[in-house]
Write an enzyme that holds these catalytic residues in place. Structure first.
Site, PDB file in Angstrom:
ATOM      1  N   SER A 101       0.835  -1.203   0.000  1.00 19.49           N
ATOM      2  CA  SER A 101       0.000   0.000   0.000  1.00 19.49           C
ATOM      3  C   SER A 101       0.869   1.251   0.000  1.00 19.49           C
ATOM      4  CB  SER A 101      -0.903   0.018   1.229  1.00 19.49           C
ATOM      5  OG  SER A 101      -1.427   1.320   1.374  1.00 19.49           O
ATOM      6  N   HIS A 130      -1.182  -1.187  -4.310  1.00 18.44           N
ATOM      7  CA  HIS A 130      -2.465  -0.876  -3.676  1.00 18.44           C
ATOM      8  C   HIS A 130      -2.553   0.624  -3.420  1.00 18.44           C
ATOM      9  CE1 HIS A 130      -5.980  -2.036  -1.199  1.00 18.44           C
ATOM     10  NE2 HIS A 130      -5.590  -1.101  -0.340  1.00 18.44           N
ATOM     11  N   ASP A 164      -4.854   3.641  -1.813  1.00 22.65           N
ATOM     12  CA  ASP A 164      -5.941   3.924  -0.872  1.00 22.65           C
ATOM     13  C   ASP A 164      -6.466   5.333  -1.093  1.00 22.65           C
ATOM     14  OD1 ASP A 164      -6.105   1.544   0.856  1.00 22.65           O
ATOM     15  OD2 ASP A 164      -4.013   2.021   1.291  1.00 22.65           O
ATOM     16  N   MET A 173      -9.112   8.089  -0.077  1.00 26.58           N
ATOM     17  CA  MET A 173      -9.991   8.423   1.060  1.00 26.58           C
ATOM     18  C   MET A 173     -10.540   9.831   0.893  1.00 26.58           C
ATOM     19  SD  MET A 173      -7.593   7.099   4.157  1.00 26.58           S
ATOM     20  CE  MET A 173      -6.693   5.547   4.059  1.00 26.58           C
ATOM     21  N   HIS A 195      -8.365   1.025  -3.999  1.00 24.23           N
ATOM     22  CA  HIS A 195      -9.318   0.800  -2.898  1.00 24.23           C
ATOM     23  C   HIS A 195      -9.996   2.126  -2.593  1.00 24.23           C
ATOM     24  CE1 HIS A 195      -9.628  -0.324   1.690  1.00 24.23           C
ATOM     25  NE2 HIS A 195     -10.814  -0.173   1.125  1.00 24.23           N
ATOM     26  N   MET A 252     -12.188   4.368  -0.583  1.00 23.69           N
ATOM     27  CA  MET A 252     -12.874   4.591   0.700  1.00 23.69           C
ATOM     28  C   MET A 252     -13.573   5.936   0.591  1.00 23.69           C
ATOM     29  SD  MET A 252      -9.847   3.109   3.052  1.00 23.69           S
ATOM     30  CE  MET A 252      -8.710   3.169   1.681  1.00 23.69           C
ATOM     31  N   MET A 290     -11.501  -6.230   5.226  1.00 24.34           N
ATOM     32  CA  MET A 290     -10.761  -5.260   6.039  1.00 24.34           C
ATOM     33  C   MET A 290     -10.446  -5.904   7.393  1.00 24.34           C
ATOM     34  SD  MET A 290     -10.321  -2.727   4.100  1.00 24.34           S
ATOM     35  CE  MET A 290      -9.370  -1.834   5.343  1.00 24.34           C
ATOM     36  N   GLY A 350      -9.070   3.747   7.065  1.00 21.21           N
ATOM     37  CA  GLY A 350      -8.794   5.174   7.261  1.00 21.21           C
ATOM     38  C   GLY A 350      -7.325   5.474   7.515  1.00 21.21           C
ATOM     39  N   PHE A 351      -6.612   4.518   8.075  1.00 17.25           N
ATOM     40  CA  PHE A 351      -5.215   4.793   8.453  1.00 17.25           C
ATOM     41  C   PHE A 351      -4.355   3.550   8.251  1.00 17.25           C
ATOM     42  CE2 PHE A 351      -8.098   7.375  10.930  1.00 17.25           C
ATOM     43  CZ  PHE A 351      -7.601   8.659  10.726  1.00 17.25           C
ATOM     44  N   GLY A 352      -3.093   3.784   7.908  1.00 20.06           N
ATOM     45  CA  GLY A 352      -2.125   2.692   7.879  1.00 20.06           C
ATOM     46  C   GLY A 352      -1.604   2.460   9.295  1.00 20.06           C
ATOM     47  N   GLY A 353      -0.892   1.366   9.472  1.00 26.38           N
ATOM     48  CA  GLY A 353      -0.197   1.128  10.731  1.00 26.38           C
ATOM     49  C   GLY A 353      -1.068   0.709  11.899  1.00 26.38           C
ATOM     50  N   ASP A 413      -6.731  -6.695   4.071  1.00 25.74           N
ATOM     51  CA  ASP A 413      -6.140  -5.351   4.153  1.00 25.74           C
ATOM     52  C   ASP A 413      -6.173  -4.812   5.581  1.00 25.74           C
ATOM     53  OD1 ASP A 413      -5.232  -2.809   3.634  1.00 25.74           O
ATOM     54  OD2 ASP A 413      -6.943  -2.189   2.406  1.00 25.74           O
ATOM     55  N   GLY A 445      -2.939  -4.197   8.842  1.00 28.97           N
ATOM     56  CA  GLY A 445      -2.163  -4.831   9.907  1.00 28.97           C
ATOM     57  C   GLY A 445      -1.501  -6.139   9.514  1.00 28.97           C
ATOM     58  N   GLY A 478       1.143  -2.251   4.117  1.00 29.92           N
ATOM     59  CA  GLY A 478       1.627  -0.875   4.088  1.00 29.92           C
ATOM     60  C   GLY A 478       2.851  -0.713   4.956  1.00 29.92           C
TER      61      GLY A 478
HETATM   62  C1  DX5 Z   1      -6.447   1.302   5.580  1.00 32.17           C
HETATM   63  C2  DX5 Z   1      -5.979   1.034   4.179  1.00 32.17           C
HETATM   64  C3  DX5 Z   1      -4.868   0.080   4.106  1.00 32.17           C
HETATM   65  C4  DX5 Z   1      -3.582   0.540   4.779  1.00 32.17           C
HETATM   66  C5  DX5 Z   1      -2.807  -0.681   5.141  1.00 32.17           C
HETATM   67  O1  DX5 Z   1      -7.566   2.095   5.528  1.00 32.17           O
HETATM   68  O2  DX5 Z   1      -7.034   0.484   3.421  1.00 32.17           O
HETATM   69  O3  DX5 Z   1      -4.608  -0.315   2.772  1.00 32.17           O
HETATM   70  O4  DX5 Z   1      -2.825   1.383   3.977  1.00 32.17           O
HETATM   71  O5  DX5 Z   1      -1.710  -0.295   5.901  1.00 32.17           O
HETATM   72  P1  DX5 Z   1      -1.058  -1.266   6.988  1.00 32.17           P
HETATM   73  O6  DX5 Z   1      -0.586  -2.487   6.258  1.00 32.17           O
HETATM   74  O7  DX5 Z   1       0.043  -0.458   7.564  1.00 32.17           O
HETATM   75  O8  DX5 Z   1      -2.131  -1.615   7.992  1.00 32.17           O
HETATM   76 ZN    ZN Z   2      -6.522  -0.379   1.432  1.00 33.93          ZN
END
Ligand code: DX5
Ligand code: ZN
Length: 219
Positions: free
Chosen positions: A11, A36, A38, A40, A69, A71, A140, A145-148, A178, A180, A200
């Site tokens: 991602s 990928h 994202d 948003m 993706h 969102m 999901m 909404g957020f990575g990490g 998708d 974590g 990601g």
């Molecule tokens: C979250 C995104 C994911 C995110 C994954 O809303 O859809 O694609 O970037 O990031 P990690 O792998 O760090 O959870």
């Molecule tokens: Zn995603």
């Protein structure tokens, strides 16, 4: 069940945007299968990421399919433009589509692969009546909404439930997971029935992202 290697879709949200070109070159060299993206809108999810101009620039450099993706609310309004800027796979959220069946058909009419994403609380059986039309289901494993964020373990049951539904309906849909995903939970995710994973932070915060992609691919 899965004798083939999993599809890895890093991602870009976790990439260093100051060096976006280099990050894409790294993905081109790596064993990543898809990129990928994202998107948003600050309405469907509480965050805003990037949109068309960035994706257009990514397309010019990327040598791999763009797994997009969305969102966003009312994703049906943007299907044509995502095709025009070079997306290969378009995933919309189940929760954002009043006329999901029509939206899936429109994505396919625009010659893209069609995916539907499910938030962690959305019942998997809600997809039963469209599963034969889908190329991909995105489970999901975090709230979008957020990575990490941390992987929600219940996702493993949901992957298995979906795998059973896909087989029962003779569907060709791939299961992508998708949120974590990392080297510690990857094997369980694949074992539960996933064909593809998004990663990601696990990739872009690794000492060697290329090596991490290789590792995830081999697990
Ligand atoms: C979250 C995104 C994911 C995110 C994954 O809303 O859809 O694609 O970037 O990031 P990690 O792998 O760090 O959870
Ligand atoms: Zn995603």
């Amino acid at each position: 069940m899965n004798s083939v290697k999993p599809i890895i879709a890093p991602s870009l949200l976790s990439a260093d945007f100051n060096r976006l070109g280099e990050e894409i070159e790294m993905l081109n060299r790596s064993e990543a299968d898809w990129i990928h993206l994202d998107v948003m809108d600050g309405v469907f999810v509480p965050n805003i990421s990037f949109g068309m101009p960035v994706i257009k620039a990514v397309r010019e450099l990327a040598q791999k399919p763009l797994d997009t993706h969305l969102m966003i609310v009312q994703p049906e309004r943007y299907i044509q433009i995502f095709k025009e800027i070079g997306c290969d796979l378009l995933t919309v959220h189940w929760e954002a589509c009043t006329h999901l069946h029509r939206t899936i058909a429109q994505i396919k009419e625009h010659d893209m692969l069609a995916g539907v994403a499910l938030n962690p609380h959305t019942p998997v059986p809600g997809l039963e009546d469209v599963i034969q039309d889908l190329d991909l289901v995105l489970i999901m494993s975090v709230n979008p909404g957020f990575g990490g964020q941390k992987f929600i373990p219940r996702a493993l049951h949901r992957i298995a439930e979906l795998r059973e539904m896909i087989e029962r309906n003779d569907s060709n849909a791939l299961i992508e997971v998708d949120g974590g995903v990392n080297a510690d939970n990857m094997a369980d995710i694949v074992k539960a029935g996933a064909d593809a994973v998004v990663a990601g932070n696990a990739v872009f915060k690794a000492e060697s992202p290329e090596e991490m992609i290789h590792r995830l691919k081999s697990l």
